[in-house]
Design a protein around this motif. Structure first.
Motif, short mmCIF file in Angstrom:
data_model
loop_
_atom_site.label_atom_id
_atom_site.label_comp_id
_atom_site.label_asym_id
_atom_site.label_seq_id
_atom_site.Cartn_x
_atom_site.Cartn_y
_atom_site.Cartn_z
N SER A 31 30.86 42.97 29.54
CA SER A 31 31.74 44.01 29.26
C SER A 31 33.01 43.59 28.83
CB SER A 31 32.00 45.15 30.55
OG SER A 31 32.46 44.50 31.47
N GLY A 32 33.84 44.10 27.97
CA GLY A 32 35.03 44.05 27.43
C GLY A 32 35.17 44.40 26.10
N ASP A 33 36.28 44.09 25.40
CA ASP A 33 36.39 44.40 23.85
C ASP A 33 35.74 43.18 23.16
OD1 ASP A 33 38.34 42.18 23.94
OD2 ASP A 33 39.96 43.67 23.42
N PHE A 34 35.41 42.00 23.84
CA PHE A 34 34.84 40.71 22.99
C PHE A 34 35.81 40.17 22.10
CE2 PHE A 34 31.68 43.21 25.20
CZ PHE A 34 30.99 42.29 25.92
N ASN A 35 36.84 40.66 21.88
CA ASN A 35 37.88 40.04 20.86
C ASN A 35 38.94 39.32 21.85
OD1 ASN A 35 37.01 40.72 18.03
ND2 ASN A 35 37.44 42.85 18.85
N THR A 39 33.89 40.21 30.55
CA THR A 39 33.73 39.92 31.98
C THR A 39 32.04 39.80 31.98
OG1 THR A 39 35.45 40.99 32.57
CG2 THR A 39 33.69 40.57 34.05
N VAL A 40 31.60 38.76 32.85
CA VAL A 40 29.99 38.81 32.70
C VAL A 40 29.92 38.94 34.48
CG1 VAL A 40 27.88 37.34 32.41
CG2 VAL A 40 29.85 37.29 30.85
N THR A 63 35.32 35.69 33.91
CA THR A 63 36.30 36.53 33.38
C THR A 63 36.70 35.52 32.14
OG1 THR A 63 36.63 38.33 34.69
CG2 THR A 63 38.19 37.92 32.76
N ALA A 64 36.70 35.71 30.71
CA ALA A 64 36.95 35.02 29.71
C ALA A 64 38.17 35.64 28.94
CB ALA A 64 35.92 34.68 28.85
N GLU A 65 39.09 35.06 28.61
CA GLU A 65 40.40 35.74 27.94
C GLU A 65 40.77 34.69 26.78
OE1 GLU A 65 44.77 36.69 29.20
OE2 GLU A 65 43.48 37.23 30.47
N PHE A 66 40.98 35.30 25.75
CA PHE A 66 41.37 34.66 24.51
C PHE A 66 42.81 34.22 24.55
CE2 PHE A 66 43.23 34.63 20.07
CZ PHE A 66 42.43 33.24 19.63
#
Length: 71
Positions: A31-35, A39-40, A63-66
């Motif tokens: 889930s997330g905006d993927f930009n 979150t997985v 959780t991944a963040e650009f």
């Protein structure tokens, strides 16, 4: 796989090594905006492994963040 808004859900079952081999059942939600971030979260259930410590239910989250372009 199902998709609802900014959420993707994947359910799968895999058996390894032929009949009677270990089975892994997975439920994972992305889930997330993927930009800017995503979150997985998921759960894996292992059964029939010859290594008993691998059997059971295992939860995970990431959780991944650009942070910006690579230098």
């Amino acid at each position: 796989m199902t998709h609802d808004g900014n959420t993707y859900t994947v359910d799968s079952t895999c058996t390894f090594g032929g009949d009677g081999g270990p089975t892994i059942t997975s439920h994972t939600v992305y889930s997330g905006d993927f930009n800017s971030s995503y979150t997985v979260k998921g759960q894996r259930t292992v059964s029939g492994s010859p290594d008993a410590s691998r059997n059971g239910t295992h939860n995970f989250a990431m959780t991944a963040e650009f942070k910006g372009a690579c230098p």
